[in-house]
Design a protein around this motif. Structure first.
Motif, PDB file in Angstrom:
ATOM      1  N   ALA A 157       0.987  -1.005  -0.072  1.00 46.87           N
ATOM      2  CA  ALA A 157      -0.120   0.003   0.122  1.00 46.87           C
ATOM      3  C   ALA A 157       1.484   1.414   0.122  1.00 46.87           C
ATOM      4  CB  ALA A 157      -0.837  -0.153   1.073  1.00 46.87           C
ATOM      5  N   GLN A 158       1.919   0.668   0.835  1.00 49.41           N
ATOM      6  CA  GLN A 158       2.760   2.334   1.051  1.00 49.41           C
ATOM      7  C   GLN A 158       3.197   2.430  -0.281  1.00 49.41           C
ATOM      8  OE1 GLN A 158       5.573   1.728   3.529  1.00 49.41           O
ATOM      9  NE2 GLN A 158       4.155   1.912   5.483  1.00 49.41           N
ATOM     10  N   LEU A 159       4.196   1.436  -1.393  1.00 50.06           N
ATOM     11  CA  LEU A 159       4.282   1.747  -2.787  1.00 50.06           C
ATOM     12  C   LEU A 159       3.249   2.269  -3.588  1.00 50.06           C
ATOM     13  CD1 LEU A 159       6.478  -1.220  -2.697  1.00 50.06           C
ATOM     14  CD2 LEU A 159       7.272   0.842  -2.471  1.00 50.06           C
ATOM     15  N   ILE A 160       2.398   1.665  -3.536  1.00 46.67           N
ATOM     16  CA  ILE A 160       1.083   1.893  -4.525  1.00 46.67           C
ATOM     17  C   ILE A 160       1.170   3.946  -4.234  1.00 46.67           C
ATOM     18  CG2 ILE A 160      -1.260   2.079  -5.190  1.00 46.67           C
ATOM     19  CD1 ILE A 160      -0.373  -1.159  -4.164  1.00 46.67           C
ATOM     20  N   ARG A 161       0.609   3.959  -3.325  1.00 46.13           N
ATOM     21  CA  ARG A 161       0.517   5.625  -2.303  1.00 46.13           C
ATOM     22  C   ARG A 161       1.201   6.304  -3.325  1.00 46.13           C
ATOM     23  NH1 ARG A 161      -3.076   2.812   1.726  1.00 46.13           N
ATOM     24  NH2 ARG A 161      -5.068   2.892   0.522  1.00 46.13           N
ATOM     25  N   LYS A 162       2.610   6.315  -2.907  1.00 44.69           N
ATOM     26  CA  LYS A 162       4.246   7.135  -3.791  1.00 44.69           C
ATOM     27  C   LYS A 162       4.171   6.592  -5.324  1.00 44.69           C
ATOM     28  CE  LYS A 162       7.034   5.651  -0.004  1.00 44.69           C
ATOM     29  NZ  LYS A 162       8.325   5.025   0.351  1.00 44.69           N
ATOM     30  N   GLY A 163       3.169   6.157  -5.493  1.00 43.00           N
ATOM     31  CA  GLY A 163       3.299   6.315  -6.908  1.00 43.00           C
ATOM     32  C   GLY A 163       4.059   5.233  -8.092  1.00 43.00           C
ATOM     33  N   GLU A 164       4.892   4.202  -7.141  1.00 42.14           N
ATOM     34  CA  GLU A 164       5.244   3.154  -7.860  1.00 42.14           C
ATOM     35  C   GLU A 164       5.239   2.391  -9.100  1.00 42.14           C
ATOM     36  OE1 GLU A 164       9.366   2.850  -7.047  1.00 42.14           O
ATOM     37  OE2 GLU A 164       8.846   4.559  -5.736  1.00 42.14           O
ATOM     38  N   ILE A 165       3.894   1.887  -8.744  1.00 47.35           N
ATOM     39  CA  ILE A 165       3.401   1.583 -10.119  1.00 47.35           C
ATOM     40  C   ILE A 165       2.086   1.942 -10.830  1.00 47.35           C
ATOM     41  CG2 ILE A 165       4.329  -1.092  -9.282  1.00 47.35           C
ATOM     42  CD1 ILE A 165       0.496  -1.319  -8.438  1.00 47.35           C
ATOM     43  N   GLY A 166       2.178   3.316 -11.025  1.00 44.37           N
ATOM     44  CA  GLY A 166       0.832   4.379 -10.401  1.00 44.37           C
ATOM     45  C   GLY A 166      -0.026   3.277 -10.457  1.00 44.37           C
ATOM     46  N   GLU A 167      -0.749   3.671 -11.277  1.00 46.32           N
ATOM     47  CA  GLU A 167      -2.564   4.218 -10.745  1.00 46.32           C
ATOM     48  C   GLU A 167      -3.155   2.560 -11.135  1.00 46.32           C
ATOM     49  OE1 GLU A 167      -5.418   6.730 -13.338  1.00 46.32           O
ATOM     50  OE2 GLU A 167      -4.687   8.384 -11.804  1.00 46.32           O
ATOM     51  N   SER A 272      -2.514 -11.935  -3.300  1.00 42.40           N
ATOM     52  CA  SER A 272      -2.370 -10.631  -3.958  1.00 42.40           C
ATOM     53  C   SER A 272      -2.121 -10.516  -4.911  1.00 42.40           C
ATOM     54  CB  SER A 272      -3.157  -9.265  -2.889  1.00 42.40           C
ATOM     55  OG  SER A 272      -3.577 -10.180  -1.791  1.00 42.40           O
ATOM     56  N   GLU A 273      -2.469  -9.545  -6.026  1.00 40.57           N
ATOM     57  CA  GLU A 273      -1.572  -9.305  -6.793  1.00 40.57           C
ATOM     58  C   GLU A 273      -2.640  -7.985  -8.037  1.00 40.57           C
ATOM     59  OE1 GLU A 273      -1.618 -12.108 -10.809  1.00 40.57           O
ATOM     60  OE2 GLU A 273      -1.276 -14.074  -9.499  1.00 40.57           O
ATOM     61  N   ILE A 274      -1.228  -6.978  -7.737  1.00 40.37           N
ATOM     62  CA  ILE A 274      -2.401  -5.493  -8.230  1.00 40.37           C
ATOM     63  C   ILE A 274      -1.596  -4.758  -9.289  1.00 40.37           C
ATOM     64  CG2 ILE A 274      -2.642  -3.554  -7.231  1.00 40.37           C
ATOM     65  CD1 ILE A 274      -2.157  -4.642  -4.312  1.00 40.37           C
ATOM     66  N   TYR A 275      -2.067  -4.758 -10.336  1.00 42.76           N
ATOM     67  CA  TYR A 275      -1.661  -4.716 -11.651  1.00 42.76           C
ATOM     68  C   TYR A 275      -1.910  -2.898 -12.041  1.00 42.76           C
ATOM     69  CZ  TYR A 275      -0.511  -9.423 -12.500  1.00 42.76           C
ATOM     70  OH  TYR A 275      -1.106 -10.374 -12.697  1.00 42.76           O
ATOM     71  N   GLY A 276      -0.549  -2.249 -12.174  1.00 45.05           N
ATOM     72  CA  GLY A 276      -1.234  -0.985 -12.257  1.00 45.05           C
ATOM     73  C   GLY A 276      -0.741  -0.085 -13.779  1.00 45.05           C
ATOM     74  N   LYS A 277      -0.763   1.218 -13.469  1.00 43.96           N
ATOM     75  CA  LYS A 277      -0.884   2.189 -15.227  1.00 43.96           C
ATOM     76  C   LYS A 277       0.885   1.707 -15.898  1.00 43.96           C
ATOM     77  CE  LYS A 277      -1.305   5.994 -17.682  1.00 43.96           C
ATOM     78  NZ  LYS A 277      -1.729   7.284 -17.798  1.00 43.96           N
ATOM     79  N   ASN A 278       1.318   1.320 -14.267  1.00 39.55           N
ATOM     80  CA  ASN A 278       3.420   1.119 -14.696  1.00 39.55           C
ATOM     81  C   ASN A 278       3.728  -0.196 -14.445  1.00 39.55           C
ATOM     82  OD1 ASN A 278       2.832   4.188 -16.237  1.00 39.55           O
ATOM     83  ND2 ASN A 278       2.993   5.460 -14.194  1.00 39.55           N
ATOM     84  N   GLY A 279       3.899  -0.606 -13.181  1.00 39.40           N
ATOM     85  CA  GLY A 279       4.147  -1.614 -12.938  1.00 39.40           C
ATOM     86  C   GLY A 279       2.864  -2.867 -12.325  1.00 39.40           C
ATOM     87  N   TYR A 280       3.859  -3.394 -11.478  1.00 36.16           N
ATOM     88  CA  TYR A 280       2.657  -4.557 -11.039  1.00 36.16           C
ATOM     89  C   TYR A 280       3.204  -4.819  -9.298  1.00 36.16           C
ATOM     90  CZ  TYR A 280       5.202  -8.567 -12.749  1.00 36.16           C
ATOM     91  OH  TYR A 280       6.458  -9.059 -12.673  1.00 36.16           O
ATOM     92  N   ILE A 281       2.400  -5.276  -8.492  1.00 32.86           N
ATOM     93  CA  ILE A 281       2.603  -5.806  -7.535  1.00 32.86           C
ATOM     94  C   ILE A 281       2.384  -7.156  -7.140  1.00 32.86           C
ATOM     95  CG2 ILE A 281       2.771  -5.591  -5.129  1.00 32.86           C
ATOM     96  CD1 ILE A 281       3.113  -2.550  -4.899  1.00 32.86           C
TER      97      ILE A 281
END
Length: 360
Positions: A157-167, A272-281
């Protein structure tokens, strides 16, 4: 002289407040039929004393007494008896989900704080009444999920909120095991966990709630626009009245979430798998996180530290909230869990009707 007296009184007030924070919380246990009750009974470093236990099944209470070492003298048949004899400051529920509402109806007017095991209720109607009672009487009403205390989820969650993988664009949450009957970890839980009234459903209530809770948290309590689901009962000899397999799709304006809940998997699983605009976790377990921040980047493995105390233990956390030394965690909050209940209700309605359900 007046100034000296004022300072002395102020110091006494501060010391009194500090002493109050350090005093163990008088915690009541409501029910012994949920397998998670072992966590509170077996807690070695607890900031609480167990004031009493409500369990009308004396044979069950006696077996648990021998296993965990508590005295049968603190076991009561009703919540009224517990309250009259022990006056707990807070209670933790380990009974069938359907009865969470009864606990809130009884204890909220008495200003006793409450934590229930996930999910909050069996449906939104129950959940809304419970929330209204909690707000009216000024108590904390929290929902405990195992995944709330995972260091890997907090780090993600911290990485996502820092924008590490985008929206966030897509998320997949897989939660399940071989099935409550097959595992037989707590025989007293089996009759109600597969009861459509007492549990509110089957696998979707038991395990679908995890992903709904996590996605609602990651989406900052925004509701999905729509919910569609498919349920199956693959083992009707064991789960004749409820689904043992559920897939639920949540649609947001610019994202999609898939909840996979099962009592048919060969192993216990919470991934869990979370895919963002620029990357994934990817989160394979509570201690591991895999992140990739672009098409040409390498996958990095991160092993985050455990969440800091008191957020590393649900019952220490609950006591800290009761004492005012910790804020409510967003994943445990009513705001989150009222939305979770709407999602679960919509999933059950979609499975029943075959239609996409649009949330208001």
């Amino acid at each position: 002289m007046k100034r000296i007296i004022y300072i002395l009184l102020l110091c006494l007030a501060v010391l009194s407040a500090k002493a109050g924070q350090d005093t163990p919380v008088r915690l009541g246990i409501i029910g012994l039929t949920h397998s998670h009750v072992g966590g509170v009974l077996n807690d070695k470093n607890k900031p609480y004393v167990i004031a009493g236990i409500v369990e009308p099944d004396k044979q069950l209470a006696e077996r648990m007494s021998k296993r965990f070492g508590f005295s049968m003298e603190i076991v009561y048949s009703t919540m009224q008896e517990l309250y009259d004899q022990q006056h707990p400051e807070a209670v933790a529920c380990f009974n069938a989900t359907y009865y969470h509402q009864d606990v809130v109806r009884f204890f909220a007017p008495k200003k006793v704080h409450i934590m229930v095991e996930k999910p909050l209720a069996t449906n939104s109607r129950q959940a809304k009444e419970m929330a209204e009672l909690a707000f009216r009487h000024g108590i904390h009403l929290l929902t405990n999920y195992e995944t709330t205390w995972y260091g890997s989820h907090e780090a993600a969650a911290q990485l996502i909120r820092k924008g590490e993988i985008g929206e966030i664009r897509k998320a997949i949450f897989r939660d399940g095991h071989t099935g409550p009957v097959e595992r037989n970890t707590h025989p007293e839980m089996i009759p109600w966990i597969k009861d459509p009234v007492l549990n509110g459903g089957g696998a979707v209530m038991d395990f679908g709630c995890y992903g709904a809770n996590l996605m609602t948290w990651l989406m900052d309590n925004r509701k999905p626009l729509s919910v569609v689901s498919a349920f199956q009962t693959i083992k009707p000899d064991q789960y004749e009245e409820v689904e043992d397999q559920a897939t639920v799709i949540l649609t947001y304006p610019e994202a999609q979430c898939i909840l996979e809940a099962s009592w048919n998997w060969p192993v216990n699983m919470k991934t869990s798998e979370i895919y963002g605009k620029n990357g994934y976790i990817q989160i394979p377990d509570k201690e591991t996180l895999l992140i990739r921040t672009g098409e040409k980047s390498l996958v990095q493995q991160i092993n985050p530290v455990s969440r800091p105390a008191p957020y590393n233990n649900p019952f220490s956390y609950f006591c800290a909230v009761v004492r005012g030394s910790a804020e409510e965690d967003p994943q445990s909050s009513l705001q989150n869990n009222l939305i979770v209940m709407e999602i679960l209700d919509a999933a059950k309605e979609s499975a029943k009707t075959g239609k996409v359900i649009y949330l208001k």
